[in-house]
Design an enzyme around this catalytic site. Sequence first.
Site, PDB file in Angstrom:
ATOM      1  CG  ASP A  17      82.753 -77.041  10.825  1.00 26.64           C
ATOM      2  OD1 ASP A  17      83.835 -76.666  11.311  1.00 26.64           O
ATOM      3  OD2 ASP A  17      81.936 -76.269  10.305  1.00 26.64           O
TER       4      ASP A  17
ATOM      5  CG  ASP B  29      84.153 -69.836   8.956  1.00 26.84           C
ATOM      6  OD1 ASP B  29      84.231 -70.789   8.152  1.00 26.84           O
ATOM      7  OD2 ASP B  29      83.800 -69.977  10.140  1.00 26.84           O
TER       8      ASP B  29
HETATM    9  C1  GLA Z   1      81.767 -73.281  10.714  1.00 27.88           C
HETATM   10  C2  GLA Z   1      82.291 -73.438   9.301  1.00 27.88           C
HETATM   11  C3  GLA Z   1      81.349 -72.750   8.323  1.00 27.88           C
HETATM   12  C4  GLA Z   1      79.960 -73.327   8.453  1.00 27.88           C
HETATM   13  C5  GLA Z   1      79.497 -73.219   9.890  1.00 27.88           C
HETATM   14  C6  GLA Z   1      78.195 -73.947  10.110  1.00 27.88           C
HETATM   15  O1  GLA Z   1      81.843 -71.968  11.140  1.00 27.88           O
HETATM   16  O2  GLA Z   1      83.585 -72.944   9.199  1.00 27.88           O
HETATM   17  O3  GLA Z   1      81.819 -72.898   7.002  1.00 27.88           O
HETATM   18  O4  GLA Z   1      79.963 -74.655   8.039  1.00 27.88           O
HETATM   19  O5  GLA Z   1      80.435 -73.772  10.803  1.00 27.88           O
HETATM   20  O6  GLA Z   1      77.750 -73.843  11.399  1.00 27.88           O
END
Ligand code: GLA
Length: 724
Positions: A460, A530
């Site tokens: 990420d 997300d």
């Molecule tokens: C980001 C990702 C999510 C999740 C969060 C965790 O927002 O896109 O899918 O993994 O971080 O903090």
Amino acid sequence: MKIWKTSITLLILANVVQAASYVPITTDNTCLLLKVNDKNRLEQTYYGAKISNVDELSMVDQQQFTAYSTFGTTHVFEAALRAIHADGNTSTELGFLSSSTESLSENVTQTVIKLKDEHYDLYVDIYYKAYQKEDILEQWVEIRNGQKKSIRLTNFASSDLSFNASEYYVSHFHGDWSNEMNISEQQLTEGIKIIDSKLGVRSTQFTHPSFILSLNQPAAENDGEIIGGTLAWPGNFQFAFEVDNMDKLRVLSGANPYASEYTLEKNETLKTPSLLFSYSNEGTGKMTRNFHRWARKYGIKNGDKERAVLLNNWEATYFDFDEPKLTKIIDDAAKMGFELFLLDDGWFGNKYPRNSDNAGLGDWETNKKKLPNGIPYLINECHKRNIKFGIWVEPEMVNPKSELYEKHPDWVIAQPYRERVEQRNQLNLDLSNPEVQEFVFNVVDKILRENPGIDYVKWDANRYVFNSGSSFLPADKQSHLFFDYSKHLMQIMNKISRKYPDVTFMACSGGGGRIDYGSMQYFDEYWISDNNDPIQRIFTQWGSQYFFPTIGLASHVSASPNHISGRTTPLKYRFDIAMAAKLGMDLQPSQMTEKEYKFSQQAIQLYKEIRNTVLMGDLYRILSPYKHNRTVYMYVNDAKSEAVVFNFLVRKEVYPKPPTIVLQGLDPDKKYRLKEINKDPDDWSRFTKYEGKILSGDYLMTVGLHFTMYNEYESLVIQLNEVN
Ligand code: GLA
């Protein structure tokens, strides 16, 4: 890899203007023709459909576009290259030195055209890789300073394509967090349109490094001349579309020159990112299939391997979990038919436990309170139930509340005298610094080394770059930061991917902030947003699929009401949109009703039967969600023996006016049995008149299907199987 060398040779064509010679870059169906003119300079004379006698293209002589424009002499438009030489001369004029072509494999040829400034020792090598069957060209440029003193580059594009048409239309992708990849099209008028990103990291979130250029008419799905381009670069990019006084169009593509002047020392070379582009005279449909086919073979890691159906605990638990809770989820996941459990954020940090996003990032030690038996315990819990284990990391970032920041406050990207601005309570690590590069590599490497049995890593990156300064770079090279960050990031990804070829990697960046072919060669999957709301997903998946293949497109069923949109939708609708890509889930099975549990279990089983066609088939878009109440698209496998057609009602119809669904991509001579799949057992079917019927590909692609759908959040999936 087998390599033949056909040491070339310029193609000297018959009937050409005196002293001109040509370099054709061809694929099975396209040709980019370059010409060395009588002043020994390189021009682009043609890019379009290949004709049977390529020699005749020498007649296309009216265009005379510079193939790689330079600033300071006669070129009065945006230039691909602008260099300031050691003596202060701001001009460059490139002369042709040589050209050579070699076969890298049966399907790929590589041409290098070498150019040099007519006075200075400045060398520019233009590389073209031609992927024959997929009709994809890849172009990048290597700029070398052969002078004794340093030179400064202010512009260094990867590609400089030119077109001559009556009208030009550009489609591009834009959005923001949780609303990525919306498509919009405009007609180009005189002047410049720039599409770019200045975000540094997570750089594809607002705009995407891809464009669709349509000549003479707005882009259409199955006809018209289309050029699709996408830059393989995880950082700042720029496309500049300039329509000139003669109504000709030049398209400059590359890393964003914005705030990125680059100093090249003696003998130093700058290698630009690659532009991947494809010409289609059968609309955007063909262009997409070209990119998908290319990507599965060359553009995405393990593009020909099956993907696991996974359960992710992020929306199921967020940071609030411990060993018993996770063990229960793992147990439920295995029973429901999942093949992998992905442990998300929150598993690390002890002095500063990662119990929310405000602490612990950078401290990659397992949190002893939540997980007293460590990661190996969870791996074992998965493996003994015959499912795989995955883990979340964000190695390029740090919370100020962390041991890492206490030790290395100088490792973050920051400008002296400016307010430190956090995003999601975190800062970017400065990847121009070799110590930081080593650290970031080690974060991932150490986790994988110390916990053998990790099968999957979600990588990420949750913020943009503000205050773009580096305490590592010298004062006169501060402007290297954006370019160097991406260059080193790709090197680290490459090193990790080579060391762990069998570990599956997912590119995630606060949703869809890192979807580019620079990254994707090291990643098997990508997270587009997300936002798992199914209506939103219809649009985000639609946009993402223009250039990126379904095999990597992770899509998860999550809770209703949705945590981001608040919208309540049926489980079937949520499953259908996730099954139209790479299926996963962000829900705790134990929180489902018995009916929902059973439905999910059956849907997962069914998905395993169709995933080969969905993930590796050709995509045909039938009805766009931007233009119709119902959106429809389908996948057809290579043998044309199976197809899966997805129908989603995007807007409720008060008085239904069902469209005719004319299918595509089937074999007209084959017969197919039609079956509705993933039905809600309690609902009546809209498809009864076709259920079990056998119809020819010819009928389905000429007359098509006609059935109503009008309730809120209705979806219908049809499987077609060849009948002998
Ligand atoms: C980001 C990702 C999510 C999740 C969060 C965790 O927002 O896109 O899918 O993994 O971080 O903090």
